[in-house]
Motif scaffolding. Structure first.
Motif, PDB file in Angstrom:
ATOM      1  N   SER A 396       0.817  -1.217   0.000  1.00  0.00           N
ATOM      2  CA  SER A 396       0.000   0.000   0.000  1.00  0.00           C
ATOM      3  C   SER A 396       0.852   1.270   0.000  1.00  0.00           C
ATOM      4  N   GLU A 399       0.107   3.837  -2.869  1.00  0.00           N
ATOM      5  CA  GLU A 399      -1.132   4.604  -2.709  1.00  0.00           C
ATOM      6  C   GLU A 399      -0.958   5.676  -1.622  1.00  0.00           C
ATOM      7  N   ILE A 400      -0.245   5.334  -0.559  1.00  0.00           N
ATOM      8  CA  ILE A 400      -0.018   6.296   0.518  1.00  0.00           C
ATOM      9  C   ILE A 400       0.766   7.480   0.003  1.00  0.00           C
ATOM     10  N   ALA A 402       0.994   8.550  -3.135  1.00  0.00           N
ATOM     11  CA  ALA A 402       0.203   9.330  -4.081  1.00  0.00           C
ATOM     12  C   ALA A 402      -0.787  10.247  -3.363  1.00  0.00           C
ATOM     13  N   LYS A 403      -1.399   9.730  -2.289  1.00  0.00           N
ATOM     14  CA  LYS A 403      -2.331  10.565  -1.527  1.00  0.00           C
ATOM     15  C   LYS A 403      -1.610  11.699  -0.819  1.00  0.00           C
ATOM     16  N   ALA A 404      -0.372  11.409  -0.365  1.00  0.00           N
ATOM     17  CA  ALA A 404       0.378  12.423   0.381  1.00  0.00           C
ATOM     18  C   ALA A 404       0.697  13.646  -0.482  1.00  0.00           C
ATOM     19  N   GLY A 406      -1.167  14.535  -3.097  1.00  0.00           N
ATOM     20  CA  GLY A 406      -2.406  15.078  -3.609  1.00  0.00           C
ATOM     21  C   GLY A 406      -2.844  14.595  -4.955  1.00  0.00           C
ATOM     22  N   GLU A 407      -2.335  13.483  -5.436  1.00  0.00           N
ATOM     23  CA  GLU A 407      -2.771  12.965  -6.745  1.00  0.00           C
ATOM     24  C   GLU A 407      -4.016  12.113  -6.598  1.00  0.00           C
TER      25      GLU A 407
END
Length: 407
Positions: A396, A399-400, A402-404, A406-407
């Motif tokens: 994961s 995904e972490i 990418a979220k950090a 802002g995508e």
């Protein structure tokens, strides 16, 4: 008149055996001699080796010995057997091995090694000898001829590797360690920490709360400490106000006698505890004080142990281990109230330690922090034991990230 070879000047008397290039026939067998430097004095001394069936055998052994002598690797022939050496080895190490480990070593040697290769000459052992031993143990080395697990063979391998390493490096009766080159059976890795989820652990602790040793199971779950470490724990090692405890040693029963010693790694460690654990321990201490008042003069406690019987005696390790299946059964088949939707699967007491470690790793706690908490001497041990958990966390990671951003 020409004298024939092998005859004597005096009729009726055989000539003395002659040494030819370091080889000589003595009686019915052949011997060789080489010169070897004494490692302490540097003086060159002759070394005789006998018992060869043919002259060619003696010459081949002589040539090999000469090469080793030049390299400083020559080893005197020794008639000691594997069983005799292991007996001497275990006695020599008795003072530096923990009592529980010493007993385990002796059991492994007496049960699995001596019956199979104990009578063989130590210097005759080859990697193939050890490989065959492992195959034989796999086929029928257990009780009543049952197959032996690869895990047990790993223990056998570990003991033999230590003993034969000392035969090479300390006692210098072997030129190399045959155990290092032996082939062990393949084993299926059992991944720990996958027995219970945090929800299942929570349900178990609800049932365990009804038992007087609830604090033990709570502390095992919330700290990941080993059974022996908790049974050795003293109140003086717990700082309830500072929310931490110091693990200084471990306890075990060997041949009916309680033995207390250092931790598995020989190091003490400080482990933080949360507020709920502090409350559990305070309640446990109040109950212990009540037990002491009730017992009066019959109270037998002398060691300030956190976990003791109603009479003050230290808890036997088998007591808490045997409670696990009882409490699981009580959860799955309660006397009052409905049965749970999903029963708790079987778990060992040690699995509470695995659940603790798994939960921390999946929550993102750094591996070195988890290692220090568990008492692993090196984080690489934690990485190896819980590799499956770390792989799950890495899955994961993308995904972490990418979220950090802002995508």
């Amino acid at each position: 008149m020409t004298k024939q070879l092998g005859t004597s000047d005096k009729p009726g008397k055989k000539s003395a055996p002659k040494l030819r290039d370091g080889v000589m026939k003595r009686g019915s067998t052949w011997s060789y001699v080489i010169r070897v430097k004494d490692p302490q004095t540097g003086e060159s001394k002759p070394k005789w080796v006998s018992g060869f069936a043919t002259e060619d055998d003696a010459k081949a052994a002589r040539d090999e010995a000469r090469v080793k002598a030049r390299r400083g690797e020559y080893i005197d022939r020794n008639e000691i057997t594997v069983g005799e050496y292991l007996d001497e080895w275990i006695e020599a190490h008795a003072v530096e091995i923990k009592p529980k480990t010493l007993k385990d070593y002796r059991d492994i040697i007496n049960r699995y090694v001596k019956p199979h290769i104990g009578g063989q000459k130590l210097q005759a052992v080859r990697p193939a000898t050890i490989t065959k031993l492992y195959r034989d143990l796999m086929a029928g080395g257990g009780k009543s001829g049952r197959t032996l697990s690869p895990r047990t063979i790993d223990y056998v391998h570990a003991v033999l590797r230590k003993a034969f390493r000392d035969a090479v490096e300390v006692d210098q009766v072997l030129p190399s360690n045959p155990v290092e080159r032996a082939k062990r059976p393949r084993r299926t890795v059992t991944e720990p920490g996958s027995v219970w989820s945090t929800e299942q652990l929570r349900g178990f602790l609800v049932v365990a709360r009804q038992h007087r040793l609830f604090a033990f199971f709570h502390l095992a779950s919330y700290t990941g400490a080993r059974r022996g470490e908790l049974l050795n724990l003293r109140w003086s090692s717990i700082d309830l106000d500072g929310c931490e405890m110091t693990i200084t040693g471990s306890a075990a029963f060997i041949d009916g006698e309680r033995i207390e010693g250092t931790t598995k790694t020989g190091r003490r460690r400080v482990v933080s505890i949360d507020e709920s654990t502090v409350r559990v321990l305070r309640e446990h201490r109040r109950q212990q004080v009540a037990d002491k008042l009730l017992a009066g003069e019959d109270w037998r406690g002398t060691g300030d142990h956190v976990f003791a019987t109603g009479w003050g005696d230290p808890i036997h390790p088998d007591t808490v281990s045997s409670l696990m299946p009882i409490l699981i059964k009580r959860y799955n088949d309660p006397k009052d109230g409905p049965k749970p939707g999903k029963p708790l699967p079987h778990a060992r007491l040690h699995d509470l330690r695995h659940v603790h470690a798994t939960t921390l790793l999946l929550a993102g706690v750094p591996v070195h922090v988890v290692a220090a908490r568990l008492g692993h001497v090196d984080p690489s041990i934690t990485l190896r034991v819980y590799a499956h958990v770390i792989r799950a966390a890495e899955a994961s990671a993308a995904e972490i990230f990418a979220k950090a951003i802002g995508e």
